[in-house]
Structures are given as C-alpha cells and as structure tokens.
Scaffold this active site. Structure first.
Site, short mmCIF file in Angstrom:
data_model
loop_
_atom_site.label_atom_id
_atom_site.label_comp_id
_atom_site.label_asym_id
_atom_site.label_seq_id
_atom_site.Cartn_x
_atom_site.Cartn_y
_atom_site.Cartn_z
N ARG A 57 3.56 6.78 -2.55
CA ARG A 57 3.10 5.50 -3.14
C ARG A 57 1.85 4.96 -2.44
O ARG A 57 1.83 4.81 -1.22
CB ARG A 57 4.20 4.45 -3.04
CG ARG A 57 3.86 3.19 -3.82
CD ARG A 57 4.97 2.17 -3.74
NE ARG A 57 4.75 1.24 -2.64
CZ ARG A 57 5.67 0.40 -2.16
NH1 ARG A 57 6.89 0.39 -2.66
NH2 ARG A 57 5.39 -0.42 -1.18
N HIS B 25 10.66 -4.25 -10.14
CA HIS B 25 11.27 -2.95 -10.45
C HIS B 25 12.43 -2.67 -9.52
O HIS B 25 12.62 -3.35 -8.50
CB HIS B 25 10.22 -1.84 -10.38
CG HIS B 25 9.52 -1.72 -9.06
ND1 HIS B 25 8.44 -2.52 -8.71
CD2 HIS B 25 9.74 -0.92 -8.00
CE1 HIS B 25 8.03 -2.20 -7.51
NE2 HIS B 25 8.81 -1.23 -7.04
N HIS C 76 12.76 -5.99 -7.18
CA HIS C 76 11.76 -6.58 -6.28
C HIS C 76 10.35 -6.38 -6.83
O HIS C 76 10.12 -5.50 -7.68
CB HIS C 76 11.84 -5.94 -4.89
CG HIS C 76 11.46 -4.48 -4.90
ND1 HIS C 76 12.34 -3.49 -5.33
CD2 HIS C 76 10.32 -3.83 -4.55
CE1 HIS C 76 11.75 -2.31 -5.25
NE2 HIS C 76 10.51 -2.49 -4.79
N ASP D 72 6.74 -5.43 -5.18
CA ASP D 72 6.35 -4.82 -3.89
C ASP D 72 5.67 -5.81 -2.96
O ASP D 72 4.75 -6.54 -3.35
CB ASP D 72 5.40 -3.64 -4.13
CG ASP D 72 6.13 -2.43 -4.69
OD1 ASP D 72 7.34 -2.30 -4.44
OD2 ASP D 72 5.47 -1.63 -5.37
C1 SIN Z 1 9.48 1.34 -4.94
O1 SIN Z 1 10.23 0.38 -4.90
O2 SIN Z 1 8.27 1.21 -4.85
C2 SIN Z 1 10.06 2.72 -5.14
C3 SIN Z 1 10.25 3.05 -6.55
C4 SIN Z 1 10.90 4.41 -6.69
O3 SIN Z 1 11.10 5.12 -5.70
O4 SIN Z 1 11.22 4.75 -7.82
#
Ligand code: SIN
Length: 306
Positions: free
Chosen positions: A274, A258, A108, A110
């Site tokens: 995050r 990612h 995805h 973000d």
């Molecule tokens: C995310 O998708 O922002 C999380 C990435 C992660 O936890 O490694």
C-alpha cells in the site's frame, strides 16, 4: 496503451479502469481522466498489474499526490528500501508474526488516527488466498447526503476522537509494535463532517476506531456513532472487492471508509503493498489526555434544572 475506459462496478462506488500502463508516466489528459473517474467512483480498480515494481507503484501514486512517508507506522511494517510502501502481510517477517497480519479488520478511513488522514491509497495485491480476503468500501458522501437534515444539523460541529488503540486485533500483535503504534499516534480529534477539497461535497468521517464524541457523554457518543456507522454501511452504499492477483485499487480516502475481511483460510498467504497519499490538510488536533464526556457541562445543566 489504448484508450482509457471506465466501467462502473457498483451504483454507490467502484469502477474498473482499463487501458492504463501504470509503469510509465501518464499523459496530462490521462491523469486528468483518471482523477475525474476517481472523484466520481471513489474506488478505481486497475486489473493485471502483477509486474508492477515497487518503484513503479510509488511513481504512479506520486502523480496523484504527495506520498506519505509513514511516520505513523513502525518501520518493521514498511517495505525494506521503500518506506513509502506499507506491507500488509500475514507471512512471517524476520521469523516473527508480521505486525500487519490482521490489519484493517474494522471499518476505518486510513490514518484517521493521525492529524492528517490520507488523501487516498493505492493497494496492490501481490499474493492472495484461493477464496476470500475481500475488502469492502463505503461511500461516506452518499451516507452524509442521505441523513435527514435534523441529524445533519446535530453532527455539523461535532468532533470525534480517533484512537489507534481501537484498531481491531491490535492486541494480538507483537507488544513492541503495538507500543510503538500507540506512542506514535496519540488520540486525535477530527470533525465528524468534512468537505472534500476537490468535489466540495460533505462527507462523514466515522468508523470503528473512534473512542467517543467531544461534548457528549460516553453513552450518547456511542449511540450516535452506532447510528452513523450502521447508516453508512448499508449495502446500498458499499462496494465489495474480490481480489485477483495484480489488482491495484486506488481509493479516495476523503469520502470513503473500508474494512479488510478475515473471510479466508489464515494459513494461506495474503500480501498487499500500500502507498498512501498524504492528506492535503491537517484536520485533526492531538489530545494527550482526552476526556470524552463534557461532564462539567452536564453537571451544571442538571444543577440548573434542579
Ligand atoms: C487497509 O486497511 O488499508 C488494508 C486493506 C486490505 O488489506 O484489504
């Protein structure tokens, strides 16, 4: 601190940055150097930031854009006292399984399920399992540029429907959190191809949280998306990050996607903080009742041939 150094970690994307004190405001030329490295390498790794406080993480992120205030996320998933920080944790929260314990498990970009996908994100590793819990990133500019011109032409004006209901494993979360996520985030259409506002290069906006493609039948949309996703996650376009405690990753969400892997012992804590940077532009439009397949057109076309 000393001179900033940037060491590439992968051919397609990823670079390690040393010599930055993330706790203090950046000098103008250092901010410029980091931004240039970000545009070039898409994912920057700043190791050794265990001591960074939430306030310092927020202040550092704020030097690269407006912070997203997380209106798209249920408040229970945010840092108490710092709503700019989304807490991705498999630890219990207030005695209950966390609403983010299995976040990010399919490819995805973000916040693509909002009208304004994030510009970028800064993720700080606070706790990690002894092995695994890796995150993989794909370079969607390279993925676009290596498609054949005929496929590029085919997808140029198409829009895809992004849907938060397709977050992998969402059904395992607290039903109240899931309902809130869906309420806050109705399906939204975005172009399949977008132009990076700083580099001017085209990139795909794809992933596994897409319900279909407007104007195509379900089957056509699924086949096209499979083709694009498979192309984009070819190993040549991917960087896999194996976390160390205190790593901060800063990724450019305008040209990457990612996935957070479930490749670890789930009884071991994994906790990430995050900050998301707000997208510069609204590129989506909300579809309250999306009908993916343009069946009217299809029926007329078939009738015309008959
Ligand atoms: C995310 O998708 O922002 C999380 C990435 C992660 O936890 O490694």
């Amino acid at each position: 601190m000393g001179q900033i150094t940037v060491k590439p970690l992968g051919y397609a994307l990823g670079a390690e940055v040393q010599g930055v004190d993330m706790r203090a405001p950046l000098a103008a030329e250092d901010r410029k150097a980091i931004n240039a490295a970000w545009l070039k390498h898409c994912v920057l790794v700043f190791p050794g930031q265990e001591a960074l406080t939430p306030e310092q993480q927020i202040a550092f992120a704020g030097q690269f854009g407006e912070l997203d205030q997380h209106a798209s996320q249920p408040p229970a998933t945010l840092h108490p006292g710092h709503p700019e920080i989304l807490v991705l944790t498999n630890r219990q929260v207030q005695g209950k399984p966390s609403g983010t314990r299995n976040s990010g498990r399919n490819w995805h970009t973000d916040l693509s399920y909002t009208e304004r996908p994030a510009k970028g994100a800064l993720l700080l590793c606070r706790e990690k399992p002894p092995v695994g819990g890796d995150t993989m990133f794909a370079n969607l500019t390279l993925a676009y540029e290596t498609l054949t011109p005929r496929i590029q032409a085919l997808i140029e004006d198409l829009e895809a429907v992004h849907d938060a209901s397709l977050i992998k494993g969402i059904e395992q979360r607290d039903p109240a959190i899931v309902a809130e996520m869906r309420n806050r985030n109705p399906p939204v259409a975005h172009p399949l191809v977008r132009v990076h506002p700083e580099t001017g290069r085209k990139a795909l906006l794809i992933g596994q949280r897409i319900r279909g493609i407007l104007g195509l039948s379900d089957e056509e949309g699924a086949a096209l998306l499979n083709l694009l996703n498979a192309h984009a996650i070819a190993p040549e376009f991917v960087y896999r990050h194996r976390w160390s405690l205190g790593d901060v990753l800063m990724w450019d969400n305008r040209c990457t996607m990612h996935v957070a892997l479930a490749d670890f012992d789930q009884s071991q804590p994994r906790v990430m903080h995050r900050c998301s940077l707000q997208g510069e532009r609204v590129t989506g439009r909300i579809l309250r009742n999306p009908s993916i397949a343009d069946r009217e057109t299809l029926i007329q076309a078939v009738a015309a041939v008959a």
